[in-house]
Write a protein that holds these residues in place. Sequence first.
Motif, PDB file in Angstrom:
ATOM      1  N   MET A   1       0.856  -1.195   0.000  1.00 41.07           N
ATOM      2  CA  MET A   1       0.000   0.000   0.000  1.00 41.07           C
ATOM      3  C   MET A   1       0.892   1.245   0.000  1.00 41.07           C
ATOM      4  O   MET A   1       1.832   1.357   0.799  1.00 41.07           O
ATOM      5  N   THR A   2       0.613   2.188  -0.883  1.00 40.24           N
ATOM      6  CA  THR A   2       1.405   3.410  -0.987  1.00 40.24           C
ATOM      7  C   THR A   2       1.022   4.380   0.123  1.00 40.24           C
ATOM      8  O   THR A   2      -0.169   4.639   0.350  1.00 40.24           O
ATOM      9  N   GLU A   3       2.057   4.905   0.794  1.00 45.78           N
ATOM     10  CA  GLU A   3       1.795   5.867   1.860  1.00 45.78           C
ATOM     11  C   GLU A   3       1.470   7.234   1.271  1.00 45.78           C
ATOM     12  O   GLU A   3       2.066   7.659   0.288  1.00 45.78           O
ATOM     13  N   THR A   4       0.524   7.919   1.866  1.00 45.78           N
ATOM     14  CA  THR A   4       0.170   9.269   1.434  1.00 45.78           C
ATOM     15  C   THR A   4       1.173  10.250   2.014  1.00 45.78           C
ATOM     16  O   THR A   4       1.407  10.253   3.232  1.00 45.78           O
ATOM     17  N   PRO A   5       1.807  11.085   1.176  1.00 40.01           N
ATOM     18  CA  PRO A   5       2.782  12.050   1.700  1.00 40.01           C
ATOM     19  C   PRO A   5       2.127  13.004   2.693  1.00 40.01           C
ATOM     20  O   PRO A   5       0.957  13.382   2.552  1.00 40.01           O
ATOM     21  N   THR A   6       2.874  13.388   3.722  1.00 39.71           N
ATOM     22  CA  THR A   6       2.357  14.373   4.657  1.00 39.71           C
ATOM     23  C   THR A   6       2.375  15.745   3.991  1.00 39.71           C
ATOM     24  O   THR A   6       3.151  15.980   3.058  1.00 39.71           O
ATOM     25  N   PRO A   7       1.527  16.679   4.442  1.00 40.37           N
ATOM     26  CA  PRO A   7       1.530  18.016   3.813  1.00 40.37           C
ATOM     27  C   PRO A   7       2.846  18.754   3.999  1.00 40.37           C
ATOM     28  O   PRO A   7       3.118  19.721   3.302  1.00 40.37           O
ATOM     29  N   TRP A   8       3.702  18.305   4.936  1.00 40.60           N
ATOM     30  CA  TRP A   8       4.977  18.967   5.187  1.00 40.60           C
ATOM     31  C   TRP A   8       6.105  18.404   4.343  1.00 40.60           C
ATOM     32  O   TRP A   8       7.184  19.011   4.265  1.00 40.60           O
ATOM     33  N   SER A   9       5.913  17.252   3.702  1.00 39.43           N
ATOM     34  CA  SER A   9       7.023  16.586   3.031  1.00 39.43           C
ATOM     35  C   SER A   9       7.576  17.375   1.844  1.00 39.43           C
ATOM     36  O   SER A   9       8.737  17.225   1.484  1.00 39.43           O
ATOM     37  N   ALA A  10       6.749  18.225   1.229  1.00 41.78           N
ATOM     38  CA  ALA A  10       7.216  19.049   0.108  1.00 41.78           C
ATOM     39  C   ALA A  10       7.999  20.264   0.573  1.00 41.78           C
ATOM     40  O   ALA A  10       8.660  20.925  -0.226  1.00 41.78           O
ATOM     41  N   GLY A  11       7.925  20.568   1.868  1.00 43.35           N
ATOM     42  CA  GLY A  11       8.617  21.725   2.412  1.00 43.35           C
ATOM     43  C   GLY A  11       7.769  22.440   3.439  1.00 43.35           C
ATOM     44  O   GLY A  11       6.542  22.253   3.506  1.00 43.35           O
ATOM     45  N   ALA A  12       8.421  23.255   4.247  1.00 43.02           N
ATOM     46  CA  ALA A  12       7.730  24.001   5.298  1.00 43.02           C
ATOM     47  C   ALA A  12       8.033  25.482   5.150  1.00 43.02           C
ATOM     48  O   ALA A  12       9.113  25.873   4.703  1.00 43.02           O
ATOM     49  N   ALA A  13       7.063  26.303   5.543  1.00 38.05           N
ATOM     50  CA  ALA A  13       7.212  27.755   5.411  1.00 38.05           C
ATOM     51  C   ALA A  13       6.819  28.460   6.702  1.00 38.05           C
ATOM     52  O   ALA A  13       6.065  27.932   7.525  1.00 38.05           O
ATOM     53  N   ARG A  85      13.233  25.522  12.602  1.00 36.20           N
ATOM     54  CA  ARG A  85      11.925  24.861  12.677  1.00 36.20           C
ATOM     55  C   ARG A  85      11.389  24.530  11.291  1.00 36.20           C
ATOM     56  O   ARG A  85      10.754  23.501  11.097  1.00 36.20           O
ATOM     57  N   CYS A  86      11.635  25.372  10.303  1.00 35.27           N
ATOM     58  CA  CYS A  86      11.193  25.062   8.937  1.00 35.27           C
ATOM     59  C   CYS A  86      11.825  23.751   8.455  1.00 35.27           C
ATOM     60  O   CYS A  86      11.148  22.891   7.883  1.00 35.27           O
ATOM     61  N   VAL A  87      13.125  23.606   8.696  1.00 37.02           N
ATOM     62  CA  VAL A  87      13.806  22.375   8.281  1.00 37.02           C
ATOM     63  C   VAL A  87      13.264  21.182   9.060  1.00 37.02           C
ATOM     64  O   VAL A  87      12.997  20.110   8.496  1.00 37.02           O
ATOM     65  N   ALA A  88      13.083  21.367  10.360  1.00 36.05           N
ATOM     66  CA  ALA A  88      12.609  20.272  11.205  1.00 36.05           C
ATOM     67  C   ALA A  88      11.185  19.854  10.840  1.00 36.05           C
ATOM     68  O   ALA A  88      10.876  18.661  10.797  1.00 36.05           O
ATOM     69  N   LEU A  89      10.310  20.817  10.603  1.00 34.89           N
ATOM     70  CA  LEU A  89       8.932  20.493  10.236  1.00 34.89           C
ATOM     71  C   LEU A  89       8.872  19.694   8.942  1.00 34.89           C
ATOM     72  O   LEU A  89       8.043  18.786   8.793  1.00 34.89           O
ATOM     73  N   ALA A  90       9.752  20.016   7.997  1.00 31.76           N
ATOM     74  CA  ALA A  90       9.781  19.300   6.721  1.00 31.76           C
ATOM     75  C   ALA A  90      10.534  17.974   6.835  1.00 31.76           C
ATOM     76  O   ALA A  90      10.468  17.147   5.922  1.00 31.76           O
TER      77      ALA A  90
END
Length: 307
Positions: A1-13, A85-90
């Motif tokens: 089963m393919t995991e759904t990417p989290t909304p943060w995986s593309a980057g954080a702002a 925190r931006c790096v950590a969130l992503a």
Amino acid sequence: MTETPTPWSAGAAYLDGRFMPIGEAAIPITDWGYRRSDVTYDVVGVRDGAFFRLDDHVRRFRASMEAFRLKPPEDDEAIKRVLHRCVALAGLRDAYVAMDCLRGRPPAGQPYHPAYARNYLAAFALPWISLVRPDVMERGAHLVVAETLRIPARSVDPRAKNFHWADLTKGQFEAHDRGADFCVLLDEDGHVTEGPGFNLFVVADGRLATPDAGVLEGLTRQSVIELAGELGMPVAVRKVEVAELRDADEILLVTTAGGIMPASRIDGRIMGNDRPGPVFRRLHDAFWKKRAEGWHATPVDYASGTI
């Protein structure tokens, strides 16, 4: 089963006091940061979970803000916490991390003047971005000297990073039309300045030279100057004539988004054997070796990404 990417995986702002997934970040189209390019910025890289020259980048960012008379509410330590925190969130181990300060617009009833406009901070972390593709790193970039001149430093000082890229963009179209990867711009007096997003070093007879004016005083540029000194390579910060560029043994492109990168052609002339040269190889390998050993490194505070 393919995991759904989290909304943060593309980057954080971070925008005007709030953190969010990169896809949710947006600025008002009426703000002068957008309508007038009234913004300054800086970019710092993260490799193997550590920032490179973080304090230097934030120090330069503050100097750029002061040059453009921008003052967000965050002090330098708060800006560093935002970037961590931006790096950590992503959840990124290798990241391209940007910090911007934008001018908004004057509130109703105030004079329509930049002195009365609100200033605010934006930042984001994305998966690592390199200025050149792997195949270009392998063969060396192809450069052209553009007919378009660099915006005079008396008008827009390039030592303060800015979005006034009309000259660089026009030069890039010249490069594209001539089948090259990147342009190099000259100043009004015919001296070499920089390219779109990178500083330059010319190499002749084992000696390096980089332009002393009309350029961003890049931190990767400074790192190369330091590294060349450690390796016993003569390096000069001075005016560079266009003839030196066209006759160089090697040309190095240096930037946060890629480190030290090679060029193999200039205006159609092939340097060396049409591949990266020995000075590039020596500096490139030493640069990344020292980076891996913790040179100018600040470990990312990943605990700050806990929501």
